[in-house]
Design an enzyme around this catalytic site. Structure first.
Site, mmCIF file in Angstrom:
data_model
loop_
_atom_site.group_PDB
_atom_site.id
_atom_site.type_symbol
_atom_site.label_atom_id
_atom_site.label_comp_id
_atom_site.label_asym_id
_atom_site.label_seq_id
_atom_site.Cartn_x
_atom_site.Cartn_y
_atom_site.Cartn_z
ATOM 1 N N ARG A 193 -25.222 -46.581 -32.021
ATOM 2 C CA ARG A 193 -25.495 -45.657 -30.914
ATOM 3 C C ARG A 193 -24.367 -45.659 -29.883
ATOM 4 N NH1 ARG A 193 -30.923 -47.876 -31.656
ATOM 5 N NH2 ARG A 193 -32.293 -46.239 -32.492
ATOM 6 N N SER B 96 -35.599 -55.670 -42.266
ATOM 7 C CA SER B 96 -36.341 -55.424 -41.031
ATOM 8 C C SER B 96 -37.828 -55.350 -41.345
ATOM 9 C CB SER B 96 -35.872 -54.120 -40.375
ATOM 10 O OG SER B 96 -36.504 -53.937 -39.127
ATOM 11 N N ASN C 8 -42.308 -59.651 -38.423
ATOM 12 C CA ASN C 8 -42.537 -61.090 -38.585
ATOM 13 C C ASN C 8 -43.934 -61.496 -38.142
ATOM 14 O OD1 ASN C 8 -39.656 -60.409 -37.855
ATOM 15 N ND2 ASN C 8 -39.344 -62.469 -38.643
ATOM 16 N N CYS C 9 -44.342 -60.984 -36.994
ATOM 17 C CA CYS C 9 -45.646 -61.368 -36.449
ATOM 18 C C CYS C 9 -46.798 -60.767 -37.247
ATOM 19 C CB CYS C 9 -45.751 -60.944 -34.986
ATOM 20 S SG CYS C 9 -44.620 -61.845 -33.900
#
Length: 215
Positions: free
Chosen positions: A23, A40, A43-44
């Protein structure tokens, strides 16, 4: 002359950094190396997939290598492990895991986001086939396979941090009798004092979790 940026490690840190770099510099050459297959994921959310709160495995993935390449023009190389950094020459040695091939890649800027490994206490027996850590998608798949194939009745979770609490809760949801062991006097010892943790101790026990503190 366009800048060449190498990022070591995907998932939250590396993939987010790659997107942000694109970006702010639409001309930079950005290469992201990830040792595993995924760049990606939530994780939680891993404990909640184990507890069947998240129903579909694909819901764990925030971004895929294909989408990251298409949207941000980033050269994503999964299955690649960075072995060595030569800061003087500004090169890294990279191993393509599938073939074993090792090659050099130059850089102008190097960003390290390799993540971490779970801390395992030095307790005899931790190398058993029914002992797991929970850090990534591969760990989750191993736990799910074990639950499906062996249908265990009992589980012990060592550590009452955020992930420990989440996996304990979700193993209860999966129908197991769960014991949660924490060496401190309270759960979330780095985040809560005892007065704040005490009501949560009651909540966990009310949920059927056997809570062992100072243990």
């Amino acid at each position: 002359m366009k800048k060449k940026v190498l990022i070591v490690g995907g998932v939250a840190g590396g993939a987010s950094a790659a997107a942000r770099l694109r970006r702010v510099d639409e001309h930079a050459e950005i290469i992201l190396f990830e040792k595993g297959d995924y760049i990606s994921y939530a994780n939680c959310g891993l404990p909640y997939y184990i507890g069947n709160v998240i129903k579909e495995r694909e819901q764990l993935f925030v971004q895929t290598p294909k989408r990251l390449r298409a949207r941000f023009q980033i050269d994503v190389r999964t299955g690649h492990e960075v072995l060595k950094i030569d800061r003087k020459q500004k090169t890294v040695a990279v191993k393509e895991i599938a073939s074993g091939k090792i090659y050099q890649e130059t850089y102008d800027t190097l960003l390290l986001s390799p993540g971490a490994v779970p801390l395992q206490p030095k307790i005899p027996g931790l190398s058993g086939p029914n002992v797991f850590t929970l850090r990534n998608v591969d760990d989750t798949d191993r736990i799910m396979s074990y639950l499906r194939d062996y249908k265990p009745q009992n589980a012990i979770v060592i550590g009452a941090g955020f992930i420990g609490l989440e996996i304990a809760e979700n193993l209860v949801e999966a129908g197991l009798n769960v014991s949660l062991v924490e060496m401190a006097s309270r759960i979330l010892p780095k985040n809560l004092d005892y007065e704040m943790a005490a009501p949560l101790h009651c909540h966990l026990r009310a949920r059927g979790i056997n809570l062992y503190l100072n243990t």
